[in-house]
Scaffold this active site. Sequence first.
Site, short mmCIF file in Angstrom:
data_model
loop_
_atom_site.label_atom_id
_atom_site.label_comp_id
_atom_site.label_asym_id
_atom_site.label_seq_id
_atom_site.Cartn_x
_atom_site.Cartn_y
_atom_site.Cartn_z
N TYR A 1 -26.88 -13.63 -47.38
CA TYR A 1 -25.82 -14.48 -47.96
C TYR A 1 -24.61 -13.64 -48.34
CZ TYR A 1 -23.00 -16.77 -51.43
OH TYR A 1 -21.91 -17.23 -52.13
N LYS B 1 -20.55 -13.15 -46.72
CA LYS B 1 -19.25 -13.23 -47.41
C LYS B 1 -18.40 -12.00 -47.09
CE LYS B 1 -19.78 -17.14 -49.47
NZ LYS B 1 -18.95 -18.30 -49.17
N SER C 1 -17.12 -13.93 -53.12
CA SER C 1 -18.06 -13.77 -54.23
C SER C 1 -18.03 -12.33 -54.72
CB SER C 1 -19.46 -14.11 -53.71
OG SER C 1 -20.44 -13.66 -54.60
P1 NAD Z 1 -22.38 -26.24 -52.92
O1 NAD Z 1 -23.59 -26.06 -52.10
O2 NAD Z 1 -22.44 -27.14 -54.11
O3 NAD Z 1 -21.16 -26.72 -52.00
C1 NAD Z 1 -21.05 -26.37 -50.65
C2 NAD Z 1 -20.80 -27.65 -49.88
O4 NAD Z 1 -20.64 -27.31 -48.50
C3 NAD Z 1 -21.97 -28.63 -49.96
O5 NAD Z 1 -21.47 -29.91 -50.30
C4 NAD Z 1 -22.57 -28.62 -48.55
O6 NAD Z 1 -23.11 -29.88 -48.21
C5 NAD Z 1 -21.38 -28.24 -47.70
N1 NAD Z 1 -21.68 -27.54 -46.45
C6 NAD Z 1 -22.51 -26.46 -46.26
N2 NAD Z 1 -22.49 -26.09 -44.98
C7 NAD Z 1 -21.63 -26.93 -44.32
C8 NAD Z 1 -21.18 -27.02 -42.98
N3 NAD Z 1 -21.62 -26.21 -42.04
N4 NAD Z 1 -20.29 -27.99 -42.69
C9 NAD Z 1 -19.83 -28.83 -43.64
N5 NAD Z 1 -20.23 -28.79 -44.92
C10 NAD Z 1 -21.12 -27.84 -45.26
O7 NAD Z 1 -21.88 -24.78 -53.36
P2 NAD Z 1 -20.80 -24.35 -54.42
O8 NAD Z 1 -21.49 -23.74 -55.59
O9 NAD Z 1 -19.82 -25.45 -54.64
O10 NAD Z 1 -20.11 -23.16 -53.64
C11 NAD Z 1 -18.94 -23.34 -52.89
C12 NAD Z 1 -18.56 -22.05 -52.23
O11 NAD Z 1 -18.38 -21.04 -53.21
C13 NAD Z 1 -19.59 -21.49 -51.24
O12 NAD Z 1 -18.90 -20.91 -50.17
C14 NAD Z 1 -20.30 -20.44 -52.05
O13 NAD Z 1 -20.85 -19.45 -51.23
C15 NAD Z 1 -19.16 -19.90 -52.88
N6 NAD Z 1 -19.59 -19.26 -54.12
C16 NAD Z 1 -20.34 -19.96 -55.01
C17 NAD Z 1 -20.77 -19.36 -56.19
C18 NAD Z 1 -21.63 -20.11 -57.17
O14 NAD Z 1 -22.23 -19.46 -58.04
N7 NAD Z 1 -21.72 -21.43 -57.11
C19 NAD Z 1 -20.41 -18.04 -56.47
C20 NAD Z 1 -19.62 -17.35 -55.53
C21 NAD Z 1 -19.21 -17.97 -54.37
C1 WQD Z 2 -27.91 -15.01 -63.69
C2 WQD Z 2 -28.88 -14.22 -64.55
C3 WQD Z 2 -30.99 -13.76 -63.48
C4 WQD Z 2 -32.47 -17.86 -63.28
C5 WQD Z 2 -25.73 -15.62 -58.11
C6 WQD Z 2 -25.52 -14.97 -56.78
C7 WQD Z 2 -24.09 -14.51 -56.66
C8 WQD Z 2 -23.14 -15.67 -56.94
C9 WQD Z 2 -23.44 -16.32 -58.27
C10 WQD Z 2 -22.69 -16.87 -54.92
C11 WQD Z 2 -29.62 -13.14 -63.76
C12 WQD Z 2 -31.15 -14.65 -64.70
C13 WQD Z 2 -31.68 -16.74 -63.51
C14 WQD Z 2 -33.67 -18.02 -64.04
C15 WQD Z 2 -33.16 -15.97 -65.21
N1 WQD Z 2 -23.28 -16.72 -55.99
N2 WQD Z 2 -32.02 -15.83 -64.45
N3 WQD Z 2 -33.96 -17.07 -64.99
O1 WQD Z 2 -27.82 -13.88 -59.61
O2 WQD Z 2 -25.88 -13.43 -61.20
O3 WQD Z 2 -25.48 -14.64 -59.14
O4 WQD Z 2 -24.83 -16.70 -58.30
O5 WQD Z 2 -21.93 -16.13 -54.38
O6 WQD Z 2 -23.91 -14.01 -55.36
O7 WQD Z 2 -26.39 -13.85 -56.66
O8 WQD Z 2 -26.70 -15.77 -60.92
O9 WQD Z 2 -27.48 -17.71 -62.21
O10 WQD Z 2 -29.00 -16.75 -60.43
O11 WQD Z 2 -28.60 -15.44 -62.51
O12 WQD Z 2 -33.50 -15.14 -66.05
O13 WQD Z 2 -34.42 -18.98 -63.87
O14 WQD Z 2 -29.89 -15.12 -65.02
O15 WQD Z 2 -32.02 -12.83 -63.42
O16 WQD Z 2 -29.78 -12.06 -64.62
P1 WQD Z 2 -26.57 -14.31 -60.22
P2 WQD Z 2 -27.98 -16.52 -61.48
#
Ligand code: NAD
Ligand code: WQD
Length: 339
Positions: free
Chosen positions: A149, A153, A124
Amino acid sequence: MNVLITGGIGYIGSHTCVQLIKSGHTPVIIDNLCNSKASVLQRIEQLTGHKPTFYNGDVRDAALLDKIFAEHRIDSVIHFAALKAVGESVNKPLEYYDNNIHGSLTLVDAMRRAGVKNFIFSSSATVYGDQPITPYVETMETRRPSSPYGNSKLIIEQCLEDIQKAQPDMSVALLRYFNPVGAHSSGLMGEDPQGIPNNLMPFIAQVAVGRRECLSIFGNDYPTPDGTCVRDYIHVVDVADGHVAALNKVTNHPGTYVYNLGAGFGYSVLDVVNAFSKACGKPVPYQFAPRRGGDLASYWADSTKAANELGWQVKLNLDDMCADTWRWQSMNPQGYPDE
Ligand code: NAD
Ligand code: WQD
């Protein structure tokens, strides 16, 4: 290639399964369904004609991993499974460190036993920490993120680098996602947060579909053009394609590779609200609220390295992200069915 997808039922994992199948790969999924619903599998089948083999289990279950590696000749692993709610992680650090770090280490250890050498990790942009320089480029130092969190990572990235050094025939790709949003263009797959959405796009979508009354915009006094925070939003299908490109690049090319997966430019919260209103054909009600703890004012990706080395670049823009999210949300107002 046979690819083990941990967390393959989740938001990014499910879209990646579809893009992998379309590229001729065969995903095998392990997911404990702690943040997703098994009905996603039918949608993957509807979109691709292939229903992946699914193990309902936990990546911390070493015996189950051994069984999966024994039953399938897995070439590569893409590791999505994690807990991902930033705010929740502050209150439950033990759960986050256990699930995310212990889970990753258990998985890599099972790969070692099975002789599987290719690993792609969902990292991330949070690993860049709080740095006033944008865009974020892979050569920048990482900094300790403010949440457990985010820290999980960064710790996993560091563990993987050490493990790859000690097992030099391993290939490790660390993919740092910025803000994945959007949905499959069919409207059959999208983000389905359980409970109140933490993230901007799903919250907007639930307001637009009538599940919630009004969006609170956290802060309008940031040093940005319109006072609201700026982020690098990237379509989830582009993120999924980034995994296919990374798989092609790293497989059997030992080393540790780091890539940003971002669009390469930033939009403000108000830009996203306005684009979504255009996509759904009605205004999205919002009010300004105090800043949310831990939010940075503005950052986006330098995505040149992924373009040059992976031959990957985003194809979809903010209007596509909003139109596809709206199609998914309006076709599935309550998200995925339970079964
Ligand atoms: P998500 O929660 O939709 O998907 C994660 C999946 O992993 C879920 O289906 C959950 O049931 C499963 N899971 C969690 N813990 C588990 C375990 N111990 N064993 C087996 N399954 C497990 O999340 P996502 O948005 O698809 O994110 C996927 C990955 O990308 C994560 O590692 C997240 O940290 C990373 N990531 C997401 C974002 C984002 O904004 N969505 C941004 C940066 C990084
Ligand atoms: C985006 C913008 C909020 C909700 C997060 C994690 C990051 C990564 C991606 C996993 C911000 C604003 C949000 C609301 C708002 N995930 N906001 N009202 O915080 O950039 O990133 O997801 O790795 O680690 O921190 O994403 O979608 O939460 O927020 O005004 O109800 O929207 O303040 O400026 P963020 P977000």
